[in-house]
Write an enzyme that holds these catalytic residues in place. Sequence first.
Site, PDB file in Angstrom:
ATOM      1  N   LYS A 111       5.352  -3.400  -7.085  1.00 15.95           N
ATOM      2  CA  LYS A 111       4.239  -4.157  -6.492  1.00 15.95           C
ATOM      3  C   LYS A 111       4.327  -5.639  -6.809  1.00 15.95           C
ATOM      4  O   LYS A 111       3.932  -6.478  -6.003  1.00 15.95           O
ATOM      5  CB  LYS A 111       2.895  -3.603  -6.968  1.00 15.95           C
ATOM      6  CG  LYS A 111       2.551  -2.277  -6.335  1.00 15.95           C
ATOM      7  CD  LYS A 111       1.066  -1.978  -6.490  1.00 15.95           C
ATOM      8  CE  LYS A 111       0.712  -0.674  -5.766  1.00 15.95           C
ATOM      9  NZ  LYS A 111      -0.706  -0.324  -5.916  1.00 15.95           N
ATOM     10  N   LYS A 194       8.290   6.546   3.144  1.00 16.95           N
ATOM     11  CA  LYS A 194       7.013   7.223   3.009  1.00 16.95           C
ATOM     12  C   LYS A 194       6.002   6.656   4.007  1.00 16.95           C
ATOM     13  O   LYS A 194       5.989   5.448   4.244  1.00 16.95           O
ATOM     14  CB  LYS A 194       6.511   6.977   1.583  1.00 16.95           C
ATOM     15  CG  LYS A 194       5.704   8.107   1.009  1.00 16.95           C
ATOM     16  CD  LYS A 194       5.391   7.832  -0.453  1.00 16.95           C
ATOM     17  CE  LYS A 194       3.946   8.195  -0.721  1.00 16.95           C
ATOM     18  NZ  LYS A 194       3.507   7.981  -2.094  1.00 16.95           N
ATOM     19  N   LYS A 197       0.110   2.785   4.270  1.00 17.39           N
ATOM     20  CA  LYS A 197      -0.890   1.944   4.928  1.00 17.39           C
ATOM     21  C   LYS A 197      -0.414   0.510   5.056  1.00 17.39           C
ATOM     22  O   LYS A 197      -0.975  -0.270   5.817  1.00 17.39           O
ATOM     23  CB  LYS A 197      -2.226   2.016   4.198  1.00 17.39           C
ATOM     24  CG  LYS A 197      -2.166   1.784   2.716  1.00 17.39           C
ATOM     25  CD  LYS A 197      -3.500   2.188   2.097  1.00 17.39           C
ATOM     26  CE  LYS A 197      -3.375   2.471   0.614  1.00 17.39           C
ATOM     27  NZ  LYS A 197      -4.497   3.257   0.101  1.00 17.39           N
TER      28      LYS A 197
END
Length: 332
Positions: A111, A194, A197
């Site tokens: 991240k 994957k 969103k």
Amino acid sequence: MNRIFSGVQPTGNLHLGNYLGAIRNWVRLQGDFECIFCVVDLHAITQWQEPAALRHSTREVAAAMIAAGVDPRENIIFHQSANPSHAELAWVLNCVARMGWLNRMTQFKEKAGKNRENASVGLFAYPNLMAADILAYKATHVPVGEDQKQHLELTRDVAAKFNNDFGVDLFPLTEPLILGTATRVMSLRDGTKKMSKSDPSEYSRIAMADGPDEIAKKIRKAKTDPEPLPETAGGLEGRPEAANLLGIHAALADSDLESVIAEHGGRPFSDFKRDLSDLAVATLGPIGDEMRRLMADPAHIDAILRDGAERARAITRPILEEVYDTIGFLRP
Ligand code: TRP
């Protein structure tokens, strides 16, 4: 009774991956466990969120859980910021966990990306807040996917170090609950990634709130390869899109890959997609309808969350007092 804690971040729209990988399984845990399901808004702000979107998403996650069949009376559904114990215990655990442990967390590295210096301190300390979520309730089990296993191991390490540092047996060593029914759903545009969103393409995912037309269109446009579906599971080797669509079919039908291949093997994708689309609309349609109905009455959702938060606080308050006593804090 064993106690389960799990959390979902209110960032962006929930999609089929969240449903088949998490929320649907929670529905099945109620009754066997005391379940506490949390919309983790404190975790969401480790990266900047638009305030109106955060409010909307927090309600939407709650609506999705309820629409999918989690009973908010039998279980606890609430948002994390409404129970101060999470942030309070997180501070204590910040002082227990070691820098070196957090430095090894792969999710932080992913991240934060290349610019680690510019990541929030909260993003670095994220796993301690997650440990606090779990330990504030002395939860015995946490249903986790592959990507959260490392964080649960850290939770156990932090619990063990606290117990050891103070010579107590206060926190349990929480067990992961690996659910055989959880499905790893991949992007409809790329079967090796994957479903997410944060993918810029809307066509990469089916949102839980999508209506029948959107669901059908996204499945029709889903990436495939030119061959018909394989006749055996071995034939899925090197065909990630076929594997993904068949896997989604199996999960939605509550069946397994072998049975779906036995039924659909050898057919062209176009035929199979028609069946998959009908199945997806039949399964997700009613959930989407219920979500929209709930979202039309935000005050009702807020009341459910408030009630859940009150019950959550009643569990954690005495546990926090026990922690503070153990540490040597005077009673206020
Ligand atoms: N980190 C989890 C995720 O991103 C969400 C989460 C926060 C969580 N606290 C938790 C999951 C406690 C399980 C238990 O998916």
